[in-house]
Design an enzyme around this catalytic site. Structure first.
Site, PDB file in Angstrom:
ATOM      1  N   ASP A 153       0.820  -1.218   0.000  1.00 50.92           N
ATOM      2  CA  ASP A 153       0.000   0.000   0.000  1.00 50.92           C
ATOM      3  C   ASP A 153       0.856   1.271   0.000  1.00 50.92           C
ATOM      4  O   ASP A 153       0.544   2.238   0.696  1.00 50.92           O
ATOM      5  CB  ASP A 153      -0.951  -0.012   1.205  1.00 50.92           C
ATOM      6  CG  ASP A 153      -1.982   1.110   1.135  1.00 50.92           C
ATOM      7  OD1 ASP A 153      -2.248   1.612   0.028  1.00 50.92           O
ATOM      8  OD2 ASP A 153      -2.508   1.506   2.192  1.00 50.92           O
ATOM      9  N   TYR A 154       1.935   1.274  -0.773  1.00 55.85           N
ATOM     10  CA  TYR A 154       2.677   2.527  -0.961  1.00 55.85           C
ATOM     11  C   TYR A 154       1.818   3.505  -1.753  1.00 55.85           C
ATOM     12  O   TYR A 154       1.169   3.134  -2.737  1.00 55.85           O
ATOM     13  CB  TYR A 154       3.988   2.274  -1.707  1.00 55.85           C
ATOM     14  CG  TYR A 154       5.118   1.801  -0.827  1.00 55.85           C
ATOM     15  CD1 TYR A 154       5.835   2.703  -0.040  1.00 55.85           C
ATOM     16  CD2 TYR A 154       5.474   0.459  -0.786  1.00 55.85           C
ATOM     17  CE1 TYR A 154       6.879   2.275   0.764  1.00 55.85           C
ATOM     18  CE2 TYR A 154       6.512   0.012   0.015  1.00 55.85           C
ATOM     19  CZ  TYR A 154       7.214   0.933   0.790  1.00 55.85           C
ATOM     20  OH  TYR A 154       8.243   0.496   1.594  1.00 55.85           O
ATOM     21  N   GLU A 155       1.837   4.781  -1.323  1.00 56.59           N
ATOM     22  CA  GLU A 155       1.025   5.797  -1.984  1.00 56.59           C
ATOM     23  C   GLU A 155       1.846   7.016  -2.404  1.00 56.59           C
ATOM     24  O   GLU A 155       1.312   7.926  -3.047  1.00 56.59           O
ATOM     25  CB  GLU A 155      -0.128   6.209  -1.073  1.00 56.59           C
ATOM     26  CG  GLU A 155      -1.017   5.018  -0.699  1.00 56.59           C
ATOM     27  CD  GLU A 155      -2.241   5.376   0.122  1.00 56.59           C
ATOM     28  OE1 GLU A 155      -2.472   6.591   0.335  1.00 56.59           O
ATOM     29  OE2 GLU A 155      -2.968   4.466   0.552  1.00 56.59           O
ATOM     30  N   HIS A 156       3.138   7.029  -2.048  1.00 56.27           N
ATOM     31  CA  HIS A 156       4.041   8.118  -2.422  1.00 56.27           C
ATOM     32  C   HIS A 156       5.363   7.496  -2.856  1.00 56.27           C
ATOM     33  O   HIS A 156       5.800   6.483  -2.285  1.00 56.27           O
ATOM     34  CB  HIS A 156       4.250   9.084  -1.256  1.00 56.27           C
ATOM     35  CG  HIS A 156       2.966   9.573  -0.639  1.00 56.27           C
ATOM     36  ND1 HIS A 156       2.205  10.574  -1.194  1.00 56.27           N
ATOM     37  CD2 HIS A 156       2.294   9.152   0.466  1.00 56.27           C
ATOM     38  CE1 HIS A 156       1.132  10.772  -0.446  1.00 56.27           C
ATOM     39  NE2 HIS A 156       1.165   9.920   0.569  1.00 56.27           N
ATOM     40  N   GLN A 215      -8.731   0.701  -4.221  1.00 59.59           N
ATOM     41  CA  GLN A 215      -9.344   1.664  -3.304  1.00 59.59           C
ATOM     42  C   GLN A 215     -10.429   2.463  -4.023  1.00 59.59           C
ATOM     43  O   GLN A 215     -10.251   3.625  -4.374  1.00 59.59           O
ATOM     44  CB  GLN A 215      -8.281   2.593  -2.716  1.00 59.59           C
ATOM     45  CG  GLN A 215      -7.221   1.880  -1.893  1.00 59.59           C
ATOM     46  CD  GLN A 215      -6.226   2.840  -1.271  1.00 59.59           C
ATOM     47  OE1 GLN A 215      -6.603   3.900  -0.750  1.00 59.59           O
ATOM     48  NE2 GLN A 215      -4.959   2.486  -1.315  1.00 59.59           N
TER      49      GLN A 215
END
Length: 304
Positions: A153-156, A215
């Site tokens: 769940d890396y988002e950056h 998501q």
């Protein structure tokens, strides 16, 4: 020339195989997943209602490769536990799994922020060093907590998509090849700064990814059923051949909510043979409403 008896046996065998395939698909569609532990609101596994007729995955949130000292800084794949480890401890993982044979527990990696809202960046020094550190630290946590899988769940990002794909892909390959975990998932969402990384990973290592926790709650508030179905078809095409799960948030975030037709959309997808499971963000936020949508989601999945 085949005898009638052999032909009958062949027919029975074919029916047996087809029926088992259909049964397997039906079981897969009863998958329910829930993120837990990110907000440290004293939510325990035992607080969450568990329907014995579904496959239930808790996703511990999060393990992060950042220091736990202020200001948090990247550690190049050296993960440590950031979820509520007092209430979601190794002994409690063992207890909930012992009590419920349909429960598995995984950990989600990275998330959005750490500490005082510092963004968590995927920031490897090199592919080889990040992978080596990640394998060592994740294996240690998996063994300590008796976990079954990992979720990405890396988002950056402070790297290019190919580097992300190579690091995560090699990590998944090692963990599965050495039977450290039995399943993996990714948690992308529709954003030009996020989606390209997961699509690069999918193109090269999609065969190692069991579930796509897309998501859908990252879409705007007020999403309609028809819009949701369009979004689902788009992401199913993006992650072609994958098990894209539908989702909503109980934190007041966007997307299609249960009140506005989420389960209607699920019914349509199920009739089309496209419903692979449901996940919720998150148990921490659901506690104040006594987990009503967890109950509804699992009842829906179990009632097919």
């Amino acid at each position: 020339m085949d005898s009638p008896r052999l032909k009958n046996l062949s027919t029975l065998l074919l029916h047996f195989l087809v029926n088992n395939l259909l049964l397997s698909q039906a079981v897969q569609e009863r998958l329910f997943r829930e993120y837990i532990g990110a907000e440290e609101k004293n939510v325990r596994f035992s607080d969450v209602p568990i329907n014995s007729s579904v496959e239930f995955h808790f996703l511990l949130s999060f393990a992060i490769d950042y220091t736990d000292k202020a200001p948090p800084t990247p550690t190049n794949g050296d993960f440590r536990v950031y979820w509520d480890s007092d209430n979601l401890s190794p002994s409690q993982v063992s207890a909930i799994k012992a009590k419920n044979s349909n429960v598995k527990v995984a950990m989600s990696l990275a998330g959005d922020t750490v500490g005082d809202n510092t963004h968590v960046y995927f920031n490897p020094t090199s592919v080889s060093s990040w992978v080596a550190n990640a394998i060592r630290s994740i294996t240690r946590i998996v063994n300590e907590y008796n976990l079954d899988g990992i979720d990405i769940d890396y988002e950056h990002f402070s790297s290019d998509p190919d580097t992300f794909a190579e690091c995560i892909g090699r990590l998944m390959f090692h963990l599965k090849e050495n039977q450290v975990v039995s399943f993996t998932s990714i948690a992308p969402y529709e954003d030009d700064s996020v989606q390209p990384y997961y699509l690069a990973l999918w193109r090269k290592y999609g065969h190692l990814i069991d579930y796509v926790n897309f998501q859908f709650y990252a879409y705007p508030k007020g999403t309609t059923v028809s819009q949701f179905l369009k979004y689902f078809d788009t992401q199913t095409s993006n992650y072609y051949g994958g098990k894209v799960l539908v989702s909503f948030g109980t934190d007041g975030s966007g997307g299609l909510s249960p009140k506005n037709g989420f389960f209607k959309a699920c019914s349509i997808l199920r009739k089309q043979g496209k419903l692979h499971g449901i996940f919720i963000w998150s148990a921490d936020d659901s506690k104040k409403a006594n987990f009503q949508y967890e109950r509804q989601s699992q009842y829906f999945l179990a009632s097919q």
